[in-house]
Structures are given as C-alpha cells and as structure tokens.
Design a protein around this motif. Structure first.
Motif, PDB file in Angstrom:
ATOM      1  N   TYR A  13      30.128 -13.248  35.388  1.00 38.99           N
ATOM      2  CA  TYR A  13      30.383 -12.208  34.382  1.00 38.99           C
ATOM      3  C   TYR A  13      29.155 -11.311  34.206  1.00 38.99           C
ATOM      4  CZ  TYR A  13      32.944 -10.244  30.488  1.00 38.99           C
ATOM      5  OH  TYR A  13      33.651  -9.396  29.669  1.00 38.99           O
ATOM      6  N   GLU A  14      27.992 -11.929  34.129  1.00 38.23           N
ATOM      7  CA  GLU A  14      26.746 -11.148  34.011  1.00 38.23           C
ATOM      8  C   GLU A  14      26.593 -10.208  35.209  1.00 38.23           C
ATOM      9  OE1 GLU A  14      24.002 -11.053  31.886  1.00 38.23           O
ATOM     10  OE2 GLU A  14      24.924 -12.341  30.387  1.00 38.23           O
ATOM     11  N   ARG A  26      22.059 -15.444  27.436  1.00 40.59           N
ATOM     12  CA  ARG A  26      22.937 -14.692  28.328  1.00 40.59           C
ATOM     13  C   ARG A  26      24.351 -15.268  28.178  1.00 40.59           C
ATOM     14  NH1 ARG A  26      19.951 -10.444  29.311  1.00 40.59           N
ATOM     15  NH2 ARG A  26      21.760  -9.861  30.555  1.00 40.59           N
ATOM     16  N   THR A  27      25.286 -14.693  28.886  1.00 38.71           N
ATOM     17  CA  THR A  27      26.668 -15.184  28.857  1.00 38.71           C
ATOM     18  C   THR A  27      26.689 -16.685  29.157  1.00 38.71           C
ATOM     19  OG1 THR A  27      27.466 -13.051  29.596  1.00 38.71           O
ATOM     20  CG2 THR A  27      28.946 -14.925  29.924  1.00 38.71           C
ATOM     21  N   GLN A  72      29.499 -13.354  25.859  1.00 43.14           N
ATOM     22  CA  GLN A  72      28.288 -12.624  26.229  1.00 43.14           C
ATOM     23  C   GLN A  72      27.174 -13.173  25.336  1.00 43.14           C
ATOM     24  OE1 GLN A  72      28.188  -8.318  26.132  1.00 43.14           O
ATOM     25  NE2 GLN A  72      30.313  -8.163  26.766  1.00 43.14           N
ATOM     26  N   THR A 121      22.479 -10.385  26.325  1.00 43.77           N
ATOM     27  CA  THR A 121      23.430  -9.528  27.048  1.00 43.77           C
ATOM     28  C   THR A 121      23.860  -8.368  26.139  1.00 43.77           C
ATOM     29  OG1 THR A 121      24.282 -11.623  27.938  1.00 43.77           O
ATOM     30  CG2 THR A 121      25.496  -9.618  28.520  1.00 43.77           C
TER      31      THR A 121
END
Ligand code: GLP
Length: 261
Positions: free
Chosen positions: A116-117, A151-152, A183, A187
């Motif tokens: 996802y990041e 982060r996510t 997230q 993020t």
C-alpha cells in the motif's frame, strides 16, 4: 494549522468540498485520500451534487482509502471499501480501478502494508487527505498510542472504537472486527493537504486536545500540529472546547482572498 469554525455540518461540508474543487481544477491527476465514518458524508454528498451540476469531475483522479477492516468476508457490506463505493465512488465519475484499498485477505496480510505504501508513492503521494477523528483522538485506525512516525500497518481496534462502530454492525460490538490496516501517522503527514472534519459535541474534547494540547502518541490527531498544511473544520458543537475559538474566527474572517486553503 488552520481552524475553521462553521455554523453547521452542512457549512463544514461546503468548505471541505471547496478544497476538493480547487484541487480538481488545479491538478492534472489529483491523488485523493478518502476517509469513511459519518463525518465526511456531508462532504461526499456535496461533491456528488457538484459533480451532478458539472462543477467537478473525478475522471482523472486516483483515490486511496485511509483504512480497512481485517477479518471481514470480501463481500461484507461494511468493508470500508464497500462503504466508500456506495456512499461516494459509485455516484461520481471515478474511473474503474482508480480506487486503491489495503488488501486485507489473509493471503495478502503479510505484504499488504508495504504494498500500500508503495502504491501511494508510485502515484506521487496524496494531494488531499480527508480525515475524521475518533472520540479517543484516533485518525484512520491509528489508535492511541500510535507512533507519530508510523507507516501503514495492522492495528488492534480499541473497545471504544468497536463500540462506536457497532452502529454499522447491527449495534453489536462483537460483530466489529478487532483489527484494521491503516495508513500510519507518518504516511498521513506526507499528504500535501490534510482536511479534518469533526461535527457534534462528542468530538469537542478530542478536537480541543488535538489542536491545543500537547503532541503525543496518546492523542494521534495531535500529530497534525506537525503538518505544514492542515485545515481542521468543525461545527460550533465540536469546536466548543477550543480555548482560542475567537482568535480562529478572527483569522478566518480576515483571511486574505489569495490565500485560499
Ligand atoms: C472510524 C474510522 C475513522 C473515522 C472515525 C470517526 O473508526 N476508522 O477514519 O474518522 O471512526 O468516525 P465518525 O466520523 O463516524 O465519528
């Protein structure tokens, strides 16, 4: 951080939709971060109306969902993906496949956060991230305590959040998943513009703490004090515990026209 105190949830939605509209007119391929929950719904309704009037188009956008439940059936109507499709995406001209959500199937979980990041980064980062706030100050599913550089990742939902979200699950907190992928705060802080909407008295305490209290992992929304371009839009009820409300009103009344958001 800009604090806008409005007379109603509807007025808050109009101001938030204005930020979307300005972005959509100015950016070639806008990347938008979407939140679920009740708070952003009037903004989505306003955007659907503006789309219907030909004022805005989402045809060249990319959308990233803020968070997603883990452990629900892929067809479950309360998946946050289903929620956002129903309430917003399916009612405007977002292209097929333009919505990206964290992949929460068991087989994807180990790599979901990293993927996802990477997808956010490959899209060039998020231009405008819409947020609500939980009663305990969470943003996304970043429950307290949440690292301010997170982060996510997978988070465990608090009992309070599961109770609050039970209204979407037949009022049964036991039906609300224990986990979500969200997230991270780090993020969210990379979005170029963050717009947080809070309405109603229940949000007055977290709003006052997030805006005027110390920056702490125990109040995740307070991390937005570290962000260079955050707009917090509240109605009178959600803004009632802000000690400097008069000053925020004065700033907004005297805002230079060229400053926009
Ligand atoms: C949920 C979501 C958040 C949302 C919050 C508040 O748990 N993960 O993104 O901001 O609840 O929701 P509401 O706006 O319905 O009060």
């Amino acid at each position: 951080m800009e604090i806008v105190i409005t007379g109603s949830a509807r007025e808050a939605a109009i101001i938030a939709a204005d930020a979307f509209e300005r972005l959509l007119w100015g950016a070639d391929r806008a990347v938008i971060g979407l939140a679920t929950g009740s708070s952003p719904l009037p903004t989505y309704h306003e955007l659907i109306e503006r789309h219907g009037n030909g004022r805005v188009s989402f045809a060249r956008t990319r959308m990233f969902l803020l968070d997603e439940y883990v452990g629900l059936d892929p067809e479950h109507p309360q998946l946050l993906r289903s929620f956002i499709e129903r309430e917003f995406i399916d009612q405007v001209d977002v292209p097929a496949n333009a919505l990206v959500v964290p992949q929460c199937a068991p087989a994807d979980l180990a790599t979901a956060a990293e993927t996802y990041e990477r997808r956010i980064a490959n899209a060039g980062g998020i231009d405008l991230q819409l947020l609500g706030i939980g009663r305990n100050g969470h943003i996304g599913f970043n429950e307290p305590p949440s690292s301010l550089v997170s982060r996510t990742r997978l988070k465990t939902l608090t009992t309070a959040t599961r109770e609050d979200n039970a209204r979407f699950f037949g009022n049964d907190p036991d039906m609300v998943p224990h986990h979500g992928i969200t997230q991270g705060i780090g993020t969210i802080l990379e979005a170029r513009h963050v717009v947080l909407i809070a309405t109603g008295e229940a949000k007055s305490e977290p709003i006052a703490k997030a805006v005027e209290g110390p920056v702490t992992a125990m109040m995740p929304a307070s991390a937005l004090q570290l962000h260079p371009h955050t707009t917090v839009i509240v109605d009178e009820a959600a803004g009632q515990q802000l000690r400097h409300a008069d000053y925020y009103r004065e700033i907004y009344r005297n805002k230079p026209v060229w400053q926009h958001f």
